[in-house]
Motif scaffolding. Structure first.
Motif, PDB file in Angstrom:
ATOM      1  N   ARG A  30      -6.792   6.717   2.784  1.00 48.14           N
ATOM      2  CA  ARG A  30      -5.876   7.220   1.748  1.00 48.14           C
ATOM      3  C   ARG A  30      -4.747   8.048   2.352  1.00 48.14           C
ATOM      4  O   ARG A  30      -3.599   7.973   1.901  1.00 48.14           O
ATOM      5  CB  ARG A  30      -6.649   8.026   0.717  1.00 48.14           C
ATOM      6  CG  ARG A  30      -7.538   7.133  -0.128  1.00 48.14           C
ATOM      7  CD  ARG A  30      -8.270   7.891  -1.158  1.00 48.14           C
ATOM      8  NE  ARG A  30      -7.336   8.358  -2.186  1.00 48.14           N
ATOM      9  CZ  ARG A  30      -7.703   9.096  -3.215  1.00 48.14           C
ATOM     10  NH1 ARG A  30      -8.956   9.457  -3.354  1.00 48.14           N
ATOM     11  NH2 ARG A  30      -6.818   9.476  -4.102  1.00 48.14           N
ATOM     12  N   ILE A  31      -5.052   8.829   3.375  1.00 50.07           N
ATOM     13  CA  ILE A  31      -4.008   9.605   4.055  1.00 50.07           C
ATOM     14  C   ILE A  31      -3.000   8.658   4.698  1.00 50.07           C
ATOM     15  O   ILE A  31      -1.787   8.865   4.613  1.00 50.07           O
ATOM     16  CB  ILE A  31      -4.631  10.556   5.095  1.00 50.07           C
ATOM     17  CG1 ILE A  31      -5.357  11.694   4.393  1.00 50.07           C
ATOM     18  CG2 ILE A  31      -3.560  11.110   6.036  1.00 50.07           C
ATOM     19  CD1 ILE A  31      -6.166  12.582   5.322  1.00 50.07           C
ATOM     20  N   GLY A  32      -3.481   7.592   5.325  1.00 52.28           N
ATOM     21  CA  GLY A  32      -2.579   6.605   5.932  1.00 52.28           C
ATOM     22  C   GLY A  32      -1.697   5.924   4.901  1.00 52.28           C
ATOM     23  O   GLY A  32      -0.512   5.696   5.145  1.00 52.28           O
ATOM     24  N   GLU A  33      -2.272   5.606   3.731  1.00 50.52           N
ATOM     25  CA  GLU A  33      -1.477   4.975   2.673  1.00 50.52           C
ATOM     26  C   GLU A  33      -0.384   5.914   2.175  1.00 50.52           C
ATOM     27  O   GLU A  33       0.749   5.488   1.939  1.00 50.52           O
ATOM     28  CB  GLU A  33      -2.381   4.569   1.519  1.00 50.52           C
ATOM     29  CG  GLU A  33      -3.291   3.407   1.819  1.00 50.52           C
ATOM     30  CD  GLU A  33      -4.316   3.161   0.731  1.00 50.52           C
ATOM     31  OE1 GLU A  33      -4.367   3.956  -0.242  1.00 50.52           O
ATOM     32  OE2 GLU A  33      -5.058   2.173   0.831  1.00 50.52           O
ATOM     33  N   ARG A  34      -0.719   7.174   2.009  1.00 46.94           N
ATOM     34  CA  ARG A  34       0.294   8.132   1.544  1.00 46.94           C
ATOM     35  C   ARG A  34       1.390   8.340   2.580  1.00 46.94           C
ATOM     36  O   ARG A  34       2.559   8.456   2.234  1.00 46.94           O
ATOM     37  CB  ARG A  34      -0.361   9.466   1.196  1.00 46.94           C
ATOM     38  CG  ARG A  34      -1.156   9.385  -0.071  1.00 46.94           C
ATOM     39  CD  ARG A  34      -1.669  10.718  -0.494  1.00 46.94           C
ATOM     40  NE  ARG A  34      -2.451  10.566  -1.708  1.00 46.94           N
ATOM     41  CZ  ARG A  34      -2.873  11.572  -2.436  1.00 46.94           C
ATOM     42  NH1 ARG A  34      -2.595  12.803  -2.080  1.00 46.94           N
ATOM     43  NH2 ARG A  34      -3.574  11.352  -3.523  1.00 46.94           N
ATOM     44  N   ARG A  35       1.014   8.376   3.845  1.00 47.64           N
ATOM     45  CA  ARG A  35       2.036   8.507   4.895  1.00 47.64           C
ATOM     46  C   ARG A  35       2.955   7.286   4.908  1.00 47.64           C
ATOM     47  O   ARG A  35       4.161   7.413   5.093  1.00 47.64           O
ATOM     48  CB  ARG A  35       1.367   8.671   6.252  1.00 47.64           C
ATOM     49  CG  ARG A  35       0.808  10.036   6.475  1.00 47.64           C
ATOM     50  CD  ARG A  35       0.216  10.167   7.852  1.00 47.64           C
ATOM     51  NE  ARG A  35      -0.329  11.501   8.058  1.00 47.64           N
ATOM     52  CZ  ARG A  35      -1.127  11.825   9.048  1.00 47.64           C
ATOM     53  NH1 ARG A  35      -1.469  10.918   9.946  1.00 47.64           N
ATOM     54  NH2 ARG A  35      -1.582  13.051   9.159  1.00 47.64           N
ATOM     55  N   GLU A  36       2.368   6.105   4.726  1.00 53.78           N
ATOM     56  CA  GLU A  36       3.166   4.874   4.705  1.00 53.78           C
ATOM     57  C   GLU A  36       4.136   4.865   3.529  1.00 53.78           C
ATOM     58  O   GLU A  36       5.294   4.475   3.664  1.00 53.78           O
ATOM     59  CB  GLU A  36       2.251   3.651   4.656  1.00 53.78           C
ATOM     60  CG  GLU A  36       2.976   2.338   4.755  1.00 53.78           C
ATOM     61  CD  GLU A  36       3.643   2.141   6.096  1.00 53.78           C
ATOM     62  OE1 GLU A  36       4.674   1.459   6.123  1.00 53.78           O
ATOM     63  OE2 GLU A  36       3.168   2.680   7.100  1.00 53.78           O
ATOM     64  N   ARG A  37       3.672   5.313   2.357  1.00 50.22           N
ATOM     65  CA  ARG A  37       4.569   5.389   1.188  1.00 50.22           C
ATOM     66  C   ARG A  37       5.689   6.378   1.423  1.00 50.22           C
ATOM     67  O   ARG A  37       6.843   6.118   1.065  1.00 50.22           O
ATOM     68  CB  ARG A  37       3.779   5.770  -0.058  1.00 50.22           C
ATOM     69  CG  ARG A  37       3.038   4.625  -0.683  1.00 50.22           C
ATOM     70  CD  ARG A  37       2.556   4.991  -2.068  1.00 50.22           C
ATOM     71  NE  ARG A  37       1.685   6.155  -2.044  1.00 50.22           N
ATOM     72  CZ  ARG A  37       0.389   6.141  -2.280  1.00 50.22           C
ATOM     73  NH1 ARG A  37      -0.198   5.003  -2.580  1.00 50.22           N
ATOM     74  NH2 ARG A  37      -0.323   7.246  -2.240  1.00 50.22           N
ATOM     75  N   ALA A  38       5.367   7.514   2.048  1.00 50.05           N
ATOM     76  CA  ALA A  38       6.406   8.507   2.336  1.00 50.05           C
ATOM     77  C   ALA A  38       7.415   7.959   3.341  1.00 50.05           C
ATOM     78  O   ALA A  38       8.625   8.168   3.195  1.00 50.05           O
ATOM     79  CB  ALA A  38       5.767   9.790   2.877  1.00 50.05           C
ATOM     80  N   MET A  40       8.205   4.776   3.799  1.00 51.26           N
ATOM     81  CA  MET A  40       9.033   3.773   3.126  1.00 51.26           C
ATOM     82  C   MET A  40      10.067   4.446   2.224  1.00 51.26           C
ATOM     83  O   MET A  40      11.184   3.957   2.089  1.00 51.26           O
ATOM     84  CB  MET A  40       8.162   2.816   2.319  1.00 51.26           C
ATOM     85  CG  MET A  40       7.358   1.857   3.182  1.00 51.26           C
ATOM     86  SD  MET A  40       8.358   0.929   4.353  1.00 51.26           S
ATOM     87  CE  MET A  40       9.339  -0.039   3.243  1.00 51.26           C
ATOM     88  N   GLY A  41       9.702   5.557   1.621  1.00 50.45           N
ATOM     89  CA  GLY A  41      10.668   6.305   0.814  1.00 50.45           C
ATOM     90  C   GLY A  41      11.816   6.813   1.669  1.00 50.45           C
ATOM     91  O   GLY A  41      12.980   6.764   1.260  1.00 50.45           O
ATOM     92  N   GLN A  42      11.505   7.285   2.861  1.00 49.69           N
ATOM     93  CA  GLN A  42      12.550   7.763   3.765  1.00 49.69           C
ATOM     94  C   GLN A  42      13.448   6.612   4.213  1.00 49.69           C
ATOM     95  O   GLN A  42      14.665   6.778   4.336  1.00 49.69           O
ATOM     96  CB  GLN A  42      11.923   8.436   4.979  1.00 49.69           C
ATOM     97  CG  GLN A  42      11.245   9.750   4.653  1.00 49.69           C
ATOM     98  CD  GLN A  42      10.479  10.309   5.834  1.00 49.69           C
ATOM     99  OE1 GLN A  42      10.240   9.621   6.817  1.00 49.69           O
ATOM    100  NE2 GLN A  42      10.072  11.564   5.725  1.00 49.69           N
ATOM    101  N   VAL A  43      12.857   5.448   4.447  1.00 48.55           N
ATOM    102  CA  VAL A  43      13.655   4.285   4.851  1.00 48.55           C
ATOM    103  C   VAL A  43      14.600   3.878   3.718  1.00 48.55           C
ATOM    104  O   VAL A  43      15.776   3.564   3.954  1.00 48.55           O
ATOM    105  CB  VAL A  43      12.731   3.111   5.256  1.00 48.55           C
ATOM    106  CG1 VAL A  43      13.506   1.819   5.407  1.00 48.55           C
ATOM    107  CG2 VAL A  43      12.000   3.452   6.540  1.00 48.55           C
ATOM    108  N   ARG A  44      14.121   3.913   2.484  1.00 43.25           N
ATOM    109  CA  ARG A  44      14.972   3.557   1.344  1.00 43.25           C
ATOM    110  C   ARG A  44      16.127   4.536   1.204  1.00 43.25           C
ATOM    111  O   ARG A  44      17.266   4.136   0.963  1.00 43.25           O
ATOM    112  CB  ARG A  44      14.151   3.533   0.061  1.00 43.25           C
ATOM    113  CG  ARG A  44      13.248   2.349  -0.042  1.00 43.25           C
ATOM    114  CD  ARG A  44      12.548   2.316  -1.382  1.00 43.25           C
ATOM    115  NE  ARG A  44      11.570   1.255  -1.407  1.00 43.25           N
ATOM    116  CZ  ARG A  44      10.298   1.414  -1.676  1.00 43.25           C
ATOM    117  NH1 ARG A  44       9.835   2.609  -1.978  1.00 43.25           N
ATOM    118  NH2 ARG A  44       9.479   0.389  -1.673  1.00 43.25           N
ATOM    119  N   VAL A  45      15.846   5.823   1.342  1.00 44.71           N
ATOM    120  CA  VAL A  45      16.903   6.834   1.231  1.00 44.71           C
ATOM    121  C   VAL A  45      17.930   6.634   2.340  1.00 44.71           C
ATOM    122  O   VAL A  45      19.143   6.709   2.101  1.00 44.71           O
ATOM    123  CB  VAL A  45      16.304   8.258   1.273  1.00 44.71           C
ATOM    124  CG1 VAL A  45      17.379   9.305   1.460  1.00 44.71           C
ATOM    125  CG2 VAL A  45      15.514   8.530   0.008  1.00 44.71           C
ATOM    126  N   ALA A  46      17.468   6.344   3.544  1.00 42.43           N
ATOM    127  CA  ALA A  46      18.390   6.118   4.656  1.00 42.43           C
ATOM    128  C   ALA A  46      19.250   4.882   4.417  1.00 42.43           C
ATOM    129  O   ALA A  46      20.450   4.881   4.713  1.00 42.43           O
ATOM    130  CB  ALA A  46      17.615   5.983   5.967  1.00 42.43           C
TER     131      ALA A  46
END
Length: 92
Positions: A30-38, A40-46
């Motif tokens: 679950r920690i890995g999934e949350r890090r991956e979502r975060a 991907m959010g940073q990639v979208r913002v960039a």
């Protein structure tokens, strides 16, 4: 799987440690999934920021570019009124 670890640990009796087997692995998943979502959010913002910078730069360069002089070929444009169909009041 319950989200509150305190409830999960309190629900386990002293001799019933079998319910806790695999809990650590599930937590790390679950920690890995949350890090991956975060991430991907940073990639979208960039990506959005980069597109915005490119758009503003392109628009700024287009404003600074000299305007072309009207062409002598403008008499052949549709708005010139020289079309053979303009006398028939036909619109295309």
């Amino acid at each position: 799987m319950t989200d509150d670890m305190n409830e999960l640990i309190a629900a386990v009796g002293p001799g019933d440690a079998g319910r806790l087997v695999g809990m650590e692995d599930a937590v790390w998943v679950r920690i890995g999934e949350r890090r991956e979502r975060a991430r991907m959010g940073q990639v979208r913002v960039a990506a959005v920021a980069l597109a915005l910078v490119i758009g503003v730069a392109n628009g700024g360069l287009m404003l600074m570019a000299p305007r072309p002089e009207p062409s002598e070929m403008r008499i052949f444009t549709v708005s010139a009124g020289l079309s053979p169909l303009s006398g028939l009041d036909v619109r295309g």
